[in-house]
Design an enzyme around this catalytic site. Structure first.
Site, PDB file in Angstrom:
ATOM      1  N   HIS A   1     -14.155  22.187  24.150  1.00 24.37           N
ATOM      2  CA  HIS A   1     -13.882  21.225  24.824  1.00 24.37           C
ATOM      3  C   HIS A   1     -12.793  22.199  25.651  1.00 24.37           C
ATOM      4  O   HIS A   1     -12.222  22.345  25.072  1.00 24.37           O
ATOM      5  CB  HIS A   1     -13.245  20.387  25.169  1.00 24.37           C
TER       6      HIS A   1
ATOM      7  N   CYS B   1     -18.008  10.163  32.317  1.00 22.55           N
ATOM      8  CA  CYS B   1     -18.708  10.463  31.501  1.00 22.55           C
ATOM      9  C   CYS B   1     -18.748  10.994  30.215  1.00 22.55           C
ATOM     10  O   CYS B   1     -19.617   9.822  30.477  1.00 22.55           O
ATOM     11  CB  CYS B   1     -17.096  11.369  31.578  1.00 22.55           C
TER      12      CYS B   1
END
Length: 722
Positions: free
Chosen positions: A644, A31
């Site tokens: 996020h 990621c």
């Protein structure tokens, strides 16, 4: 650069050993901050050894023989290094794209309206770029000799120089004279054929035997004199056909034309012959065809083009001097890359011999100094953006230009690589040439490089100085103000810079920790956590790592306790807005230990009241997660901002996330980034809290979160103090 590469390779090998070797790796992905291993046997992992590696921020074992290693912003590079290890290749691991492939893909996205023009400039650029080092070395030798010549210590242009200075000449002439062979090699490789075949074809017309034909003493060779240029032109009868003889030293246009045709011949032959005999017959037949074609056709064509241009310029200067003064600096930026400027040197010398002065070098100085001004603009930007490699390149090129009058290092090393530079440089050329023309022209009685050291040889000197200063300053200012990179390229370059700086900071932090200065961040990063993916700008995790070190040491202004002590923003401060309406909370109240530890920088959390995610500041989106759950913004003013949405929402694979922007897009504060179905997030069992952090916290005097309270999108959430 090499040190970073070697370090990454070492980390890759250590990590692969730590997870049990390549035979224990079923699959590997990553990621934005973590390596994600699917292992055959999780019991084989040496977690203690992995945690001890300087490039590893922490490890997270998971169920089902899955294992995560927290790397930070450098994760993509480490992943590529692991995948490129021979041991992984032997086990059939997929090979990631190379840097060249990635750059090619980026260039393809930024191509202009005319693809053929982009390809043409790429062909030129890639044919010369590998020669940057030797071109710069040769030009600096010339610069030193020019200084000595200006000081009267040696006559750099004398015909009866001593053996010492003949040898010094050979040191730089070796590059400029044999430049056609080097260019042919690079051009051939650019077109994906054997570079040595291209070099051999060009070398055939530069051998001593071929050059020896130019003296006219060989039977079958006749020579005549060009009255305008004062040069001889020789014709040889070869195979009963007339072949024009030329000295191709320094000619660049010829190898570029030749290789373009050679590539067609070479690839055509590859289709004809089976692979097992291509090594024998393809180079042989390609040389057999292309050497005569070059000697009889392509070579003379390039020379004829140059000589014809010289004759035309002589006529133009006599009939329209103002137009000539403007045209010369505007033409040179296109003549030099093609090598068509070399015949003008003969015309300059002929003018001095016949008239006692030359009229070309004066306006040519406007082009040179516009070129150097553009390089100066790049140098200032490289300093501003902390680009070490470009700063080194621009510094050397500018020194070679200002003191040696050599434009090639600037042109081939910088200007042809970035298409935005040329239009701005041409404005400087136009302005400088206009000054020369309006003030009556500039002459010189000697052949000189147009550098700072040769200013006194031009007459009138004041006119020349005004012209070159105008050209230099205008080109420099235009490049500096508008940048030589597109916004997308700037975002990418800054991200790469931040990754490198963060890697250095990470190393320093590790060394400090080894010396006994506890930072506590490794433990925080290593704490077991649910599987998650964090979008980053440059190297947020690594930068956040450095921020945590500074924080633990008591860095001023960082609200470590999470009390929300942000005060009124000052004029130089950067205000980061809440990306969503809801209840603002401190990071200590967030359940994710990585965010709570400030490993990803100081910031806040917002429990959202709706699903409209807004841009928290003006800037460029350097990262947009494919799943829509994370955005990395390079905000105006230098702050990196991470948004996020939710915790562990990467597992939703984009379900419920409607992304409205793209990576590389410029946004304004309040622009809509995405619409999130919060009910879908909750139904999937994930928290909806939206995290807002500044990963490069350590680079600022303070990063202050706003107090906990109800907010709407656009309210101040974080204040970044410079």
């Amino acid at each position: 650069m090499n040190t970073t590469s070697d370090r990454s390779t070492s980390i890759a090998e250590d990590i692969l050993r730590g997870v049990g070797g390549p035979e224990n790796v079923e699959s590997l992905t990553h990621c934005a901050t973590r390596l994600r291993f699917q292992l055959h046997d999780g019991e084989k992992v040496d977690r203690e050894g992995l945690d001890a590696l300087s490039g590893v921020m922490g490890t997270v074992p998971q169920s089902g023989d899955r294992f995560q290693i927290v790397i930070g912003g450098a994760v993509a590079g480490v992943h590529s290094q692991i995948m490129n290890l021979p041991a992984m290749a032997d086990d059939g691991a997929p090979r990631p794209q190379t840097d060249a492939e990635v750059k090619a893909a980026i260039r393809a996205k930024s191509r202009g309206r005319f693809a053929w023009l982009d390809s043409f400039f790429e062909y030129l650029s890639d044919s010369f770029r590998p020669l940057m080092g030797v071109l710069l070395g040769a030009s600096l030798i010339i610069a030193i000799a020019s200084v000595l010549d200006a000081l009267g210590m040696v006559d750099f242009r004398a015909e009866d120089k001593s053996a010492t200075w003949v040898f010094v000449d050979a040191m730089w002439r070796s590059v400029l004279y044999f430049l056609p062979i080097m260019v042919a090699f690079n051009a051939a490789r650019k077109l994906q054929i054997d570079g040595w075949v291209g070099a051999a074809v060009m070398a055939a017309v530069m051998t001593p035997d071929y050059i020896g034909l130019l003296d006219g003493s060989t039977p079958g060779v006749t020579c005549t004199t060009n009255e305008l240029l004062g040069t001889e032109q020789c014709i040889a009868q070869v195979f009963g056909l007339p072949m024009q003889l030329n000295d191709y030293g320094g000619q660049v246009f010829v190898p570029l034309l030749m290789v373009a045709l050679l590539a067609l011949v070479y690839k055509g032959l590859q289709k004809v012959f089976p692979a097992n005999v291509q090594l024998v017959f393809v180079p042989f037949l390609a040389m057999l065809v292309m050497i005569p074609v070059t000697a009889f056709l392509i070579g003379p064509l390039g020379i004829w083009a140059g000589n014809g241009l010289g004759s035309g310029l002589a006529w133009l200067n006599g009939n329209a001097p103002l137009v000539f003064a403007i045209l010369i600096p505007l033409l040179y930026p296109f003549l030099v890359p093609l090598g068509l400027h070399w015949p003008l040197n003969a015309l300059m010398l002929q003018n001095i011999n016949a008239l006692g002065y030359d009229f070309i070098q004066g306006p040519m100085g406007a082009w040179n100094f516009a070129c150097f001004g553009a390089t100066a603009g790049v140098l200032l930007l490289s300093i501003r953006h902390r680009e070490a490699e470009m700063r080194q390149t621009a510094t050397g090129a500018l020194a070679a230009g200002l003191f040696g009058g050599i434009s090639e290092p600037s042109l081939y090393g910088i200007h042809l690589r970035f298409k935005r530079i040329y239009p701005r440089m041409l404005v400087g050329c136009l302005a400088g040439g206009l000054v020369v023309g309006l003030l009556g022209g500039v002459d010189t009685s000697v052949f000189a490089f147009t550098s700072l050291l040769t200013i006194p040889v031009f007459d009138p000197m004041l006119t020349y100085v005004i012209a070159i200063v105008v050209a230099f300053v205008i080109a420099m200012v235009l490049v500096f103000v508008s940048d030589y990179r597109t916004p997308e390229q700037r975002a990418e370059a800054n991200a790469a810079r931040d990754a490198a700086e963060a890697a250095t900071a990470e190393t320093v932090a590790a060394e400090t920790a080894a010396a006994g200065t506890a930072t506590g961040e490794t433990a925080a990063a290593a704490a077991p956590a649910e599987e998650r993916e964090l979008a980053t700008v440059g190297a947020p995790a690594a930068a956040g790592d450095a921020a945590e070190t500074a924080d633990a040491a008591g860095a001023p202004g960082v609200d470590r306790a999470g009390t929300g002590a942000a005060s009124t923003p000052g004029a130089d401060d950067i205000v980061i807005a809440s990306p969503v309406a809801g209840r603002l909370v401190q990071l200590d109240d967030v359940s994710d230990p990585v965010f709570a530890s400030r490993a990803l920088g100081q910031g806040v959390g917002i429990v959202p009241a709706d699903g409209r995610i807004l841009a928290p500041a003006d800037g460029v989106l350097a990262t947009v997660a494919k799943t829509g759950h994370a955005f990395g913004l390079l905000a105006d003013g230098g702050a990196e901002v991470l948004v996020h949405v939710g915790i562990d929402t990467v597992k939703m694979d984009g379900e419920g996330f409607d992304v409205r922007v793209e990576q590389g897009q410029s946004v304004r504060r309040g622009d809509l980034l995405a619409v999130v179905d919060l009910d879908a997030v909750r139904a999937a069992g994930y928290e909806t809290v939206t995290l807002l952090t500044v990963p490069n916290t350590a680079t600022f005097a303070a990063v202050e979160p706003a107090p906990s309270a109800e907010v709407v999108g656009g309210d101040t959430a974080v204040v970044v103090r410079r």
